[in-house]
Design an enzyme around this catalytic site. Structure first.
Site, mmCIF file in Angstrom:
data_model
loop_
_atom_site.group_PDB
_atom_site.id
_atom_site.type_symbol
_atom_site.label_atom_id
_atom_site.label_comp_id
_atom_site.label_asym_id
_atom_site.label_seq_id
_atom_site.Cartn_x
_atom_site.Cartn_y
_atom_site.Cartn_z
ATOM 1 N N GLY A 1 -34.747 -2.951 -50.829
ATOM 2 C CA GLY A 1 -33.721 -3.981 -51.819
ATOM 3 C C GLY A 1 -33.987 -5.353 -51.401
ATOM 4 O O GLY A 1 -34.100 -5.990 -52.234
ATOM 5 N N GLN B 1 -27.068 -0.905 -55.905
ATOM 6 C CA GLN B 1 -25.968 -0.190 -55.673
ATOM 7 C C GLN B 1 -25.759 0.705 -57.096
ATOM 8 O O GLN B 1 -25.082 1.661 -56.892
ATOM 9 C CB GLN B 1 -24.688 -0.856 -55.738
ATOM 10 N N CYS C 1 -24.002 -5.385 -43.035
ATOM 11 C CA CYS C 1 -24.623 -6.672 -42.317
ATOM 12 C C CYS C 1 -23.807 -7.676 -41.865
ATOM 13 O O CYS C 1 -24.107 -8.695 -41.396
ATOM 14 C CB CYS C 1 -25.874 -7.098 -43.258
#
Ligand SMILES: *Cc1c(COP(=O)(O)O)cnc(C)c1O
Length: 409
Positions: free
Chosen positions: A71, A179, A325
């Protein structure tokens, strides 16, 4: 202790059926698909079949699919690729303030290289207003990049409307569908997307492989210069097992999408209502209706989400404070700041993301463990004394429907 994994928005396990399809491509059909020999051509045929399969799911032409490492690469490729190929036409990019870091950081990087970026605000449910997109357009706009659904709070954006605006003005439209692919039916023709990013590991495929849909005729500078793979759009030897795995995972997700959607929504809503009705001063973040079927993002006043996460983990429940993250950051996430959540609530946030393995028993277990845990943590915290809880509890009578109301912050 049985572990209950509720962090599917961070990553999913590889489905065993997907793994079975990948295995021969590590040891048997291992040749380089760029090689002219029969061995290489066998690998190439498998890659092209996978490409056709993925293209069919999103209603694209196989030539419009470029395989990437995931991604983040797809997002970098889309945004930098357009910026580089169209800089003579203009230097303005429109995006939202709640995009994934791989879009936001790329935009910040481009700002240091002569580009101007408009970061659109979102409302308290995390929605971008298509009217704001239209208002932000200038004669210099070359790209609109708005994610399909947000990875933290699950809000699904009105990308068909935004795509129509982009098309109406002849501007490229990129959407980060990491997503949503595999969860929501996505048709690049309906969305009028010029570019669309996806990653296999979010829909039960392997990590380290993704794709970028690039509409036919789009001028896009390569991110990785090298050989002539991917019709000169991305150098590097193809990740054959990964590509096979991504196609198999997407095919599997597509065939079970409708039932899985209904099943996940029922479990999701049970978890939301269970939390909101038993835990005082709790709220659901993100849009009540236009949200991912597997996303439950909640805030509890007066506690630290990060310590609650550790307490839940110790009891076998795996969740997240938001984006994988940002767990090391002390600052509240950019998404929660953008929806106007107070710092107190932002710090007391948890994301439960459900998946294929999630059962009603799992949800029941969370609802058995979480409320007393929140109560205990609050009663120990000096900033949220017992009496305060009591007073607030008395003035706040939650009903099951309450959690689905988005209160204006
Ligand atoms: C996970 C995620 C990414 C990054 O994908 P990687 O494959 O981990 O690089 C990008 N955008 C969204 C919305 C994501 O959820």
């Amino acid at each position: 202790m049985k572990r209950i994994y509720l962090d599917h928005a961070a990553t999913t396990p590889v489905d065993p059926r997907v793994l079975a399809k990948m295995l021969p491509y590590f040891t048997e059909v291992f040749a380089n698909p760029s090689s002219a020999h029969a061995f290489g051509q066998e690998a190439k045929k498998a890659v092209e079949d996978a490409r056709a399969c993925i293209a069919a799911v999103i209603n694209a032409h196989p030539d419009e699919i470029v395989f990437t490492s995931g991604g983040s690469e797809s997002n970098n490729f889309a945004v930098k690729g357009i910026a580089q190929s169209l800089f003579k036409k203009g230097n303005h990019i429109i995006t939202s303030s709640i995009e994934h870091h791989s879009v936001l950081e790329t935009c910040k990087f481009l700002e240091h290289h002569g580009f101007e970026v408009t970061y659109l605000p979102v409302d308290s449910s995390g929605m971008v207003d298509p009217f704001d997109v239209e208002k932000a357009l200038t004669s210099k706009t070359i790209l609109i990049s708005i994610m399909h659904a947000n990875n933290e709070i699950g809000t699904i954006q009105p990308i068909e409307q935004i795509g129509a605006i982009a098309l109406g003005h002849g501007i490229c439209f990129h959407t980060d569908s990491v997503q949503t692919l595999g969860y929501l039916r996505t048709d690049v023709q309906n969305v009028k997307a010029t570019l669309m990013s996806a990653a296999a590991h979010k829909f039960y495929g392997p990590k380290g492989v993704g794709m970028l849909y690039v509409r036919e005729g789009t001028a896009l500078s390569p991110l990785i210069h090298g050989g002539d793979q991917e019709r000169h759009r991305r150098g590097s030897t193809l990740n054959v097992p990964g590509i096979i795995g991504m196609a198999a995972a997407l095919e599997l997700a597509s065939t079970t999408m409708n039932e899985e959607w209904t099943r996940l929504i029922a479990l999701r809503d049970e978890l939301v209502q269970g939390i909101i009705s038993t835990i005082p001063e709790s709220r659901l973040n993100g849009h009540p209706v236009h949200r991912l079927p597997h996303n439950v993002h909640v805030s509890f006043r007066g506690l630290e989400g990060s310590s609650l996460l550790i307490d839940l983990d110790a009891r076998g429940i795996t969740c997240s404070t938001g984006a994988a993250c940002t767990t090391a950051h002390v600052e509240p996430s950019h998404v929660l700041t953008a929806i106007g959540l107070s710092e107190d609530l932002a710090h007391g946030s948890l994301r439960f993301s459900l998946g294929r393995s999630t059962t009603k028993e799992d949800i029941d277990r969370v609802l058995e463990v979480l409320p007393p845990l929140v109560h205990r943590v609050r009663s120990l915290a000096p900033s949220f004394s017992r009496s305060k809880v009591f007073v607030r509890k008395a003035s706040y009578a939650p009903t099951p429907g309450d959690g689905l109301k988005v209160d204006k912050q």
